[in-house]
Structures are given as structure tokens and as C-alpha cells.
Design a protein around this motif. Structure first.
Motif, PDB file in Angstrom:
ATOM      1  N   GLY A   1     -44.035  32.083   2.175  1.00 12.98           N
ATOM      2  CA  GLY A   1     -45.318  31.627   2.702  1.00 12.98           C
ATOM      3  C   GLY A   1     -46.440  31.600   1.691  1.00 12.98           C
ATOM      4  O   GLY A   1     -47.563  31.247   2.028  1.00 12.98           O
ATOM      5  N   GLY A   2     -46.168  31.929   0.454  1.00 16.58           N
ATOM      6  CA  GLY A   2     -47.191  31.890  -0.588  1.00 16.58           C
ATOM      7  C   GLY A   2     -47.262  30.534  -1.263  1.00 16.58           C
ATOM      8  O   GLY A   2     -46.336  29.732  -1.184  1.00 16.58           O
ATOM      9  N   ILE A   3     -48.384  30.288  -1.910  1.00 19.73           N
ATOM     10  CA  ILE A   3     -48.586  29.075  -2.695  1.00 19.73           C
ATOM     11  C   ILE A   3     -48.996  29.496  -4.104  1.00 19.73           C
ATOM     12  O   ILE A   3     -49.840  30.375  -4.269  1.00 19.73           O
ATOM     13  CB  ILE A   3     -49.690  28.183  -2.103  1.00 19.73           C
ATOM     14  N   ALA A   4     -48.404  28.854  -5.108  1.00 21.72           N
ATOM     15  CA  ALA A   4     -48.760  29.104  -6.502  1.00 21.72           C
ATOM     16  C   ALA A   4     -48.806  27.768  -7.219  1.00 21.72           C
ATOM     17  O   ALA A   4     -48.240  26.780  -6.758  1.00 21.72           O
ATOM     18  CB  ALA A   4     -47.730  30.014  -7.161  1.00 21.72           C
ATOM     19  N   GLY A   5     -49.494  27.740  -8.348  1.00 19.11           N
ATOM     20  CA  GLY A   5     -49.531  26.525  -9.138  1.00 19.11           C
ATOM     21  C   GLY A   5     -50.683  26.531 -10.113  1.00 19.11           C
ATOM     22  O   GLY A   5     -51.313  27.567 -10.355  1.00 19.11           O
ATOM     23  N   GLN A   6     -50.957  25.325 -10.641  1.00 18.21           N
ATOM     24  CA  GLN A   6     -52.032  25.168 -11.612  1.00 18.21           C
ATOM     25  C   GLN A   6     -52.641  23.784 -11.451  1.00 18.21           C
ATOM     26  O   GLN A   6     -51.928  22.794 -11.284  1.00 18.21           O
ATOM     27  CB  GLN A   6     -51.521  25.348 -13.029  1.00 18.21           C
ATOM     28  N   LYS A   7     -53.958  23.719 -11.508  1.00 16.00           N
ATOM     29  CA  LYS A   7     -54.693  22.456 -11.449  1.00 16.00           C
ATOM     30  C   LYS A   7     -55.693  22.490 -12.580  1.00 16.00           C
ATOM     31  O   LYS A   7     -56.581  23.342 -12.593  1.00 16.00           O
ATOM     32  CB  LYS A   7     -55.396  22.323 -10.096  1.00 16.00           C
TER      33      LYS A   7
ATOM     34  N   ALA B   1     -57.081  23.785 -15.706  1.00 15.96           N
ATOM     35  CA  ALA B   1     -56.886  25.131 -16.277  1.00 15.96           C
ATOM     36  C   ALA B   1     -57.053  26.207 -15.213  1.00 15.96           C
ATOM     37  O   ALA B   1     -57.154  27.392 -15.531  1.00 15.96           O
ATOM     38  CB  ALA B   1     -57.873  25.361 -17.410  1.00 15.96           C
ATOM     39  N   LEU B   2     -57.069  25.832 -13.941  1.00 13.40           N
ATOM     40  CA  LEU B   2     -57.320  26.763 -12.850  1.00 13.40           C
ATOM     41  C   LEU B   2     -56.018  27.186 -12.171  1.00 13.40           C
ATOM     42  O   LEU B   2     -55.093  26.395 -12.028  1.00 13.40           O
ATOM     43  CB  LEU B   2     -58.253  26.125 -11.824  1.00 13.40           C
ATOM     44  N   VAL B   3     -55.988  28.420 -11.704  1.00 12.68           N
ATOM     45  CA  VAL B   3     -54.826  28.953 -10.996  1.00 12.68           C
ATOM     46  C   VAL B   3     -54.937  28.599  -9.512  1.00 12.68           C
ATOM     47  O   VAL B   3     -55.970  28.844  -8.879  1.00 12.68           O
ATOM     48  CB  VAL B   3     -54.733  30.486 -11.166  1.00 12.68           C
ATOM     49  N   VAL B   4     -53.883  28.015  -8.959  1.00 14.42           N
ATOM     50  CA  VAL B   4     -53.813  27.686  -7.541  1.00 14.42           C
ATOM     51  C   VAL B   4     -53.077  28.820  -6.831  1.00 14.42           C
ATOM     52  O   VAL B   4     -52.019  29.268  -7.285  1.00 14.42           O
ATOM     53  CB  VAL B   4     -53.056  26.361  -7.310  1.00 14.42           C
ATOM     54  N   SER B   5     -53.632  29.270  -5.711  1.00 15.26           N
ATOM     55  CA  SER B   5     -52.969  30.302  -4.899  1.00 15.26           C
ATOM     56  C   SER B   5     -53.268  30.011  -3.438  1.00 15.26           C
ATOM     57  O   SER B   5     -54.075  29.140  -3.117  1.00 15.26           O
ATOM     58  CB  SER B   5     -53.463  31.699  -5.286  1.00 15.26           C
ATOM     59  N   GLY B   6     -52.624  30.739  -2.558  1.00 17.22           N
ATOM     60  CA  GLY B   6     -52.879  30.555  -1.137  1.00 17.22           C
ATOM     61  C   GLY B   6     -51.668  30.898  -0.307  1.00 17.22           C
ATOM     62  O   GLY B   6     -50.773  31.626  -0.752  1.00 17.22           O
ATOM     63  N   GLY B   7     -51.653  30.356   0.892  1.00 22.42           N
ATOM     64  CA  GLY B   7     -50.548  30.610   1.808  1.00 22.42           C
ATOM     65  C   GLY B   7     -50.327  29.429   2.723  1.00 22.42           C
ATOM     66  O   GLY B   7     -51.221  28.595   2.920  1.00 22.42           O
ATOM     67  N   TRP B   8     -49.114  29.346   3.275  1.00 27.13           N
ATOM     68  CA  TRP B   8     -48.764  28.246   4.162  1.00 27.13           C
ATOM     69  C   TRP B   8     -47.985  28.748   5.371  1.00 27.13           C
ATOM     70  O   TRP B   8     -47.353  29.803   5.317  1.00 27.13           O
ATOM     71  CB  TRP B   8     -47.962  27.157   3.441  1.00 27.13           C
ATOM     72  N   VAL B   9     -48.052  27.987   6.454  1.00 24.36           N
ATOM     73  CA  VAL B   9     -47.222  28.169   7.648  1.00 24.36           C
ATOM     74  C   VAL B   9     -46.843  26.782   8.139  1.00 24.36           C
ATOM     75  O   VAL B   9     -47.516  25.794   7.834  1.00 24.36           O
ATOM     76  CB  VAL B   9     -47.935  28.948   8.785  1.00 24.36           C
ATOM     77  N   TRP B  10     -45.759  26.705   8.906  1.00 24.32           N
ATOM     78  CA  TRP B  10     -45.365  25.449   9.531  1.00 24.32           C
ATOM     79  C   TRP B  10     -45.864  25.494  10.965  1.00 24.32           C
ATOM     80  O   TRP B  10     -45.625  26.452  11.678  1.00 24.32           O
ATOM     81  CB  TRP B  10     -43.853  25.280   9.478  1.00 24.32           C
ATOM     82  N   ASN B  11     -46.583  24.442  11.404  1.00 21.33           N
ATOM     83  CA  ASN B  11     -47.170  24.452  12.737  1.00 21.33           C
ATOM     84  C   ASN B  11     -47.094  23.069  13.352  1.00 21.33           C
ATOM     85  O   ASN B  11     -47.698  22.121  12.832  1.00 21.33           O
ATOM     86  CB  ASN B  11     -48.632  24.923  12.642  1.00 21.33           C
ATOM     87  N   ASN B  12     -46.374  22.954  14.451  1.00 22.00           N
ATOM     88  CA  ASN B  12     -46.303  21.699  15.212  1.00 22.00           C
ATOM     89  C   ASN B  12     -46.053  20.474  14.342  1.00 22.00           C
ATOM     90  O   ASN B  12     -46.774  19.483  14.407  1.00 22.00           O
ATOM     91  CB  ASN B  12     -47.575  21.494  16.036  1.00 22.00           C
ATOM     92  N   GLY B  13     -45.030  20.538  13.503  1.00 17.59           N
ATOM     93  CA  GLY B  13     -44.630  19.388  12.702  1.00 17.59           C
ATOM     94  C   GLY B  13     -45.462  19.138  11.464  1.00 17.59           C
ATOM     95  O   GLY B  13     -45.372  18.068  10.864  1.00 17.59           O
ATOM     96  N   ALA B  14     -46.278  20.117  11.058  1.00 18.04           N
ATOM     97  CA  ALA B  14     -47.138  19.918   9.890  1.00 18.04           C
ATOM     98  C   ALA B  14     -47.152  21.158   9.003  1.00 18.04           C
ATOM     99  O   ALA B  14     -46.982  22.282   9.468  1.00 18.04           O
ATOM    100  CB  ALA B  14     -48.564  19.589  10.327  1.00 18.04           C
ATOM    101  N   LEU B  15     -47.377  20.934   7.731  1.00 18.01           N
ATOM    102  CA  LEU B  15     -47.562  22.003   6.757  1.00 18.01           C
ATOM    103  C   LEU B  15     -49.037  22.390   6.785  1.00 18.01           C
ATOM    104  O   LEU B  15     -49.900  21.596   6.422  1.00 18.01           O
ATOM    105  CB  LEU B  15     -47.187  21.524   5.351  1.00 18.01           C
ATOM    106  N   CYS B  16     -49.326  23.590   7.259  1.00 17.07           N
ATOM    107  CA  CYS B  16     -50.705  24.077   7.319  1.00 17.07           C
ATOM    108  C   CYS B  16     -50.879  25.102   6.209  1.00 17.07           C
ATOM    109  O   CYS B  16     -50.031  25.973   6.027  1.00 17.07           O
ATOM    110  CB  CYS B  16     -51.001  24.701   8.671  1.00 17.07           C
TER     111      CYS B  16
END
Length: 119
Positions: free
Chosen positions: A55-61, A63-78
Motif C-alpha cells: 500500500g505504499g508509494i515510492a518514486g522520484q519526480k 529531484a523530489l522524492v515521491v511518497s504516499g499510500g494507495w488503496v483500491w476502492n470501487n474499481g479505482a486506484l485511490c
């Protein structure tokens, strides 16, 4: 040629580019986990996103660090996303897949699209 371009424009504005170009909708969490989760997504500018299985999110945009979280809800990535710790987006997106190209359409398929390559 002009007629073909006009037809494509009409299709993409009425149904969204992903729907018009024979992409398959990722409509279940199982499909999302099978085709997207744990893999690196790359945008046209070299930005990256990884939606981890936990459920975590990682990445880079830029020079910035991307972070966050996700859940699946009613047919969509939230998800909620942060850049260098600053909240920048909370949204639920419809996802479409063709080959190694993923289109994420914001606001549950009612807004703009982002195009990513799955690696």
C-alpha cells in the motif's frame, strides 16, 4: 489523412484516449496487483512511481522524492501523494493498460490522463 486525425480527436475527446485506443481497463485490485503493483512506472520526463504491494508509494519526480499510500476502492486506484513530504495530490483514478503502457485517468475517469510505461 485529415479525416483520420479528426476522427481520432473526436474519439479521444468523447471517450478518453485510453478507451478510444483499445486499452483494457484495470477494474479490480487483483488485476492491479498482477500488472502494476511492485513494478516501476516511468513517465515521459523520467519520473518514477512504484505502488508497493503493502500500500505504499515510492518514486522520484525531478529531484523530489515521491511518497504516499494507495488503496483500491470501487474499481479505482485511490492514493495520496507527497513530494518531499508535502501533500500534493489525493485522487481516485481509473487505469487502462495496453502492452507496457498504463493510462491513469484522474477523478475516477472524468478528467485528465497521465501516461506511464511499465518496467
Amino acid at each position: 489523412m485529415k479525416h483520420i486525425i479528426l476522427a481520432l480527436v473526436a474519439l479521444t475527446t468523447s471517450a478518453g484516449a485510453a478507451q478510444a485506443l483499445d486499452f483494457t481497463r484495470i477494474a479490480s485490485e487483483h488485476s492491479f496487483r498482477t500488472f502494476i503493483a511492485g513494478r516501476t512506472l516511468v513517465d515521459e520526463f523520467g519520473g518514477t512511481l512504484i505502488f508497493a504491494a503493502n500500500g505504499g508509494i515510492a518514486g522520484q519526480k525531478d529531484a523530489l522524492v515521491v511518497s504516499g499510500g494507495w488503496v483500491w476502492n470501487n474499481g479505482a486506484l485511490c492514493h495520496r501523494t507527497r513530494l518531499d513530504g508535502i501533500a500534493v495530490e489525493t485522487d481516485c483514478k481509473h487505469l487502462y493498460l495496453r502492452g507496457n503502457t498504463v493510462v491513469m485517468q484522474q477523478k475516477r475517469g472524468r478528467s485528465t490522463e497521465e501516461i506511464w510505461t511499465v518496467r
